[in-house]
Design a protein around this motif. Structure first.
Motif, mmCIF file in Angstrom:
data_model
loop_
_atom_site.group_PDB
_atom_site.id
_atom_site.type_symbol
_atom_site.label_atom_id
_atom_site.label_comp_id
_atom_site.label_asym_id
_atom_site.label_seq_id
_atom_site.Cartn_x
_atom_site.Cartn_y
_atom_site.Cartn_z
ATOM 1 N N THR A 118 26.531 -18.580 -21.805
ATOM 2 C CA THR A 118 25.582 -17.491 -21.618
ATOM 3 C C THR A 118 25.790 -16.884 -20.229
ATOM 4 O O THR A 118 26.544 -17.415 -19.414
ATOM 5 N N ASP A 119 25.098 -15.800 -19.969
ATOM 6 C CA ASP A 119 25.237 -15.131 -18.678
ATOM 7 C C ASP A 119 24.785 -16.033 -17.532
ATOM 8 O O ASP A 119 23.809 -16.784 -17.645
ATOM 9 N N ARG A 120 25.492 -15.928 -16.443
ATOM 10 C CA ARG A 120 25.073 -16.572 -15.199
ATOM 11 C C ARG A 120 24.312 -15.511 -14.404
ATOM 12 O O ARG A 120 24.866 -14.468 -14.040
ATOM 13 N N ILE A 121 23.038 -15.783 -14.169
ATOM 14 C CA ILE A 121 22.148 -14.762 -13.618
ATOM 15 C C ILE A 121 21.835 -15.044 -12.152
ATOM 16 O O ILE A 121 21.544 -16.179 -11.770
ATOM 17 N N PRO A 153 22.355 3.552 -18.287
ATOM 18 C CA PRO A 153 22.194 2.232 -17.693
ATOM 19 C C PRO A 153 23.090 2.028 -16.474
ATOM 20 O O PRO A 153 24.126 2.683 -16.320
ATOM 21 N N VAL A 154 22.684 1.100 -15.616
ATOM 22 C CA VAL A 154 23.533 0.575 -14.553
ATOM 23 C C VAL A 154 23.928 -0.837 -14.946
ATOM 24 O O VAL A 154 23.099 -1.613 -15.434
ATOM 25 N N PHE A 155 25.202 -1.177 -14.744
ATOM 26 C CA PHE A 155 25.665 -2.539 -14.982
ATOM 27 C C PHE A 155 26.021 -3.154 -13.631
ATOM 28 O O PHE A 155 26.826 -2.597 -12.880
ATOM 29 N N MET A 156 25.415 -4.301 -13.350
ATOM 30 C CA MET A 156 25.516 -4.904 -12.017
ATOM 31 C C MET A 156 25.827 -6.389 -12.124
ATOM 32 O O MET A 156 25.295 -7.084 -12.981
ATOM 33 N N GLY A 157 26.680 -6.865 -11.241
ATOM 34 C CA GLY A 157 27.046 -8.275 -11.224
ATOM 35 C C GLY A 157 28.496 -8.422 -10.823
ATOM 36 O O GLY A 157 28.973 -7.754 -9.899
ATOM 37 N N THR A 158 29.217 -9.273 -11.542
ATOM 38 C CA THR A 158 30.644 -9.397 -11.300
ATOM 39 C C THR A 158 31.305 -10.057 -12.496
ATOM 40 O O THR A 158 30.635 -10.675 -13.330
ATOM 41 N N GLY A 159 32.619 -9.914 -12.594
ATOM 42 C CA GLY A 159 33.378 -10.521 -13.673
ATOM 43 C C GLY A 159 33.875 -9.514 -14.679
ATOM 44 O O GLY A 159 33.379 -8.375 -14.752
ATOM 45 N N PHE A 281 34.180 -23.469 -10.505
ATOM 46 C CA PHE A 281 33.137 -22.631 -11.098
ATOM 47 C C PHE A 281 31.753 -22.955 -10.522
ATOM 48 O O PHE A 281 30.774 -22.340 -10.915
ATOM 49 N N THR A 282 31.708 -23.923 -9.600
ATOM 50 C CA THR A 282 30.462 -24.385 -8.972
ATOM 51 C C THR A 282 29.373 -24.631 -10.023
ATOM 52 O O THR A 282 28.250 -24.152 -9.909
ATOM 53 N N PRO A 360 34.002 -14.241 -7.719
ATOM 54 C CA PRO A 360 33.255 -15.465 -7.399
ATOM 55 C C PRO A 360 31.749 -15.310 -7.601
ATOM 56 O O PRO A 360 31.189 -14.225 -7.470
ATOM 57 N N TRP A 361 31.125 -16.429 -7.911
ATOM 58 C CA TRP A 361 29.666 -16.533 -7.984
ATOM 59 C C TRP A 361 29.107 -16.291 -6.585
ATOM 60 O O TRP A 361 29.422 -17.009 -5.647
ATOM 61 N N PRO A 362 28.259 -15.280 -6.393
ATOM 62 C CA PRO A 362 27.771 -14.927 -5.048
ATOM 63 C C PRO A 362 26.595 -15.806 -4.624
ATOM 64 O O PRO A 362 25.444 -15.361 -4.556
#
Length: 456
Positions: A118-121, A153-159, A281-282, A360-362
């Motif tokens: 699932t998504d990492r939020i 919409p805006v899409f925000m995050g990474t990957g 992947f921490t 990377p996971w911020p």
């Protein structure tokens, strides 16, 4: 293996290929899937009465999606298929499942868990405003419900999923207002060395970005989210700082957010499989050998539910886990099949770790969240309350913090907040995130209806 069936949990790429290989060996596995239609998340099927072209839904992977769907449809007469069914617990008698209001205990000889991810939020001020979704939810709306989360919409995050979902919305006629990526261009270049092992996949990602740019969608890299803004109880915009530290703003009517993926590990936890911390992947994940064996001899894992490598790797891992089940059950499986699958997955492993390096996971964003920011939506627990657990209440790890201040105590059991909450707790105690551990799973892993009945 004749008395009790082999169970495959999940009918995405890994589960489909696992079931296919078991059927080829003459077995009739039970395939349990939460979704009403096979395909998993990345190859999720559209409703039966909708007929959008696969190219619009799956992009460059349309042929693979169609092949997976067709192969599963051919398997249907040879498997015990149970769609719309959730595995919610484990007993000494087997897996506890629910469909509608009916609870059934399914015995098994061996089980392959292909539960996906699932998504990492990463929480941000305002992320509880109506109109804010995870990337996966935005995808489900488009594929399975034939609707968009917004017209701008805006899409925000990474990957990679960030750009894929934005591209899918563009193809559906909902042009994104912007794509905001926390990873910097220089960071992506560092991951390119490993990602080059799958040049075609990299090229597809570049194509999505180019299509978005040509359509006039603004792509921003190295951003720092500040807030999701709302008016009249609805998302109205996003504030962020650009790579130079300048405060920026974009108007929108919805936000899709996600920072990579987190493996769905709850069932492996209930089955008492050993976990390890993956520093790349921490994340904590079940420990498996190269064939998918866990620490429990009758439980096997495949796909993104154990290692985040994508749909192609999930297909190979599902077949590999099935081969391991067959060989352990006394069936002949050629060494060459194992060797070929190991070689395929070695390339996928390298690529997956390149993605983790490029996008990377911020973690630093969790540490900097204002105290008043809601982290656990189920229980309305803020970042400040987690920091209070770390300091005043002296909680050294996540389960103690959960007992004292309730993050992860709600219906999702920390799926959405657990990883960010761990970063906040670790930062407040000034220790590495692995030292605060992981939230333990308790049954039911998903909510049950109050009026459910047990079927014999």
């Amino acid at each position: 293996m004749a008395d009790e069936p082999v169970i495959v949990i999940g009918a995405g790429p890994a589960g489909t290929r696992a079931a296919q290989r078991l059927v080829q060996a003459g077995l009739r596995p039970v395939v349990i899937d939460e979704n009403d239609r096979q395909g998993g998340q990345i190859y999720r099927r559209q409703p039966e009465n909708f007929h959008r072209a696969p190219e619009k839904l799956y992009g460059t992977e349309a042929a693979k999606a169609t092949s997976l769907h067709t192969d599963f449809d051919l398997l249907r007469p040879h498997i015990d298929y149970r769609p719309g069914t959730t595995v919610w617990g484990v007993s000494t008698e087997g897996l506890m499942t629910v469909r509608g209001q009916d609870v059934t205990i399914v015995p098994f000889s061996r089980v392959i868990i292909a539960s996906g991810a699932t998504d990492r939020i990463m929480p941000v001020p305002g992320w509880t405003t109506p109109g804010a979704y995870s990337l996966g939810a935005a995808q489900i709306a488009l594929k399975a419900q034939a609707c968009a989360i917004g017209q701008k919409p805006v899409f925000m995050g990474t990957g990679p999923l960030l750009y894929l979902v934005a591209w899918q919305y563009l193809q559906a006629g909902a042009k994104p207002a912007a794509v905001l990526d926390t990873s910097a261009v220089s960071t992506r270049m560092r991951g390119l060395r490993r990602m080059a092992s799958r040049a075609r996949v990299v090229a597809n990602g570049v194509r999505y970005m180019a299509d978005l740019a040509r359509a006039g969608v603004r792509l921003h890299a190295g951003i720092t989210p500040r807030a999701i803004e709302g008016s009249n109880n609805q998302v109205s915009g996003v504030a962020w700082r650009d790579s130079r530290g300048r405060l920026r703003h974009v108007s929108c009517d919805a936000v899709g957010m996600g920072y990579g993926l987190r493996s769905e590990t709850q069932l492996a936890d209930l089955l008492k499989c050993e976990f390890i911390f993956d520093p790349c992947f921490t994340q904590w994940r079940p420990h498996v050998d190269r064939n998918g064996h866990t620490s429990r001899p009758d439980v096997y894992l495949a796909g993104d539910g154990v290692l985040l490598r994508g749909a192609d790797a999930a297909e190979a891992a599902g077949q590999l886990a099935a081969c391991a089940v067959l060989r352990d059950g006394g069936h002949a499986v050629a060494d060459t099949e194992f060797t070929q699958l190991h070689e395929t997955l070695a390339v996928m492993n390298r690529f997956g770790r390149g993605l983790a390096e490029a996008f990377p996971w911020p973690a630093h964003l969790a540490r900097a969240l204002p105290d008043e920011t809601v982290v656990c939506r189920c229980e309305n627990i803020t970042a400040g309350e987690i920091r209070r657990a770390a300091g005043e209440l002296d909680a050294p790890e996540m389960n103690r913090a959960k007992a004292l201040t309730r993050p992860g105590m709600g219906r999702c059991q920390g799926r959405m907040c657990g990883l960010a909450a761990a970063e906040i707790l670790a930062a407040a105690r000034n220790v590495p995130v692995r030292e605060v551990g992981r939230l333990r799973t308790a049954a039911p892993v998903k909510p049950l209806p109050l009026n459910c009945t047990v079927k014999s």
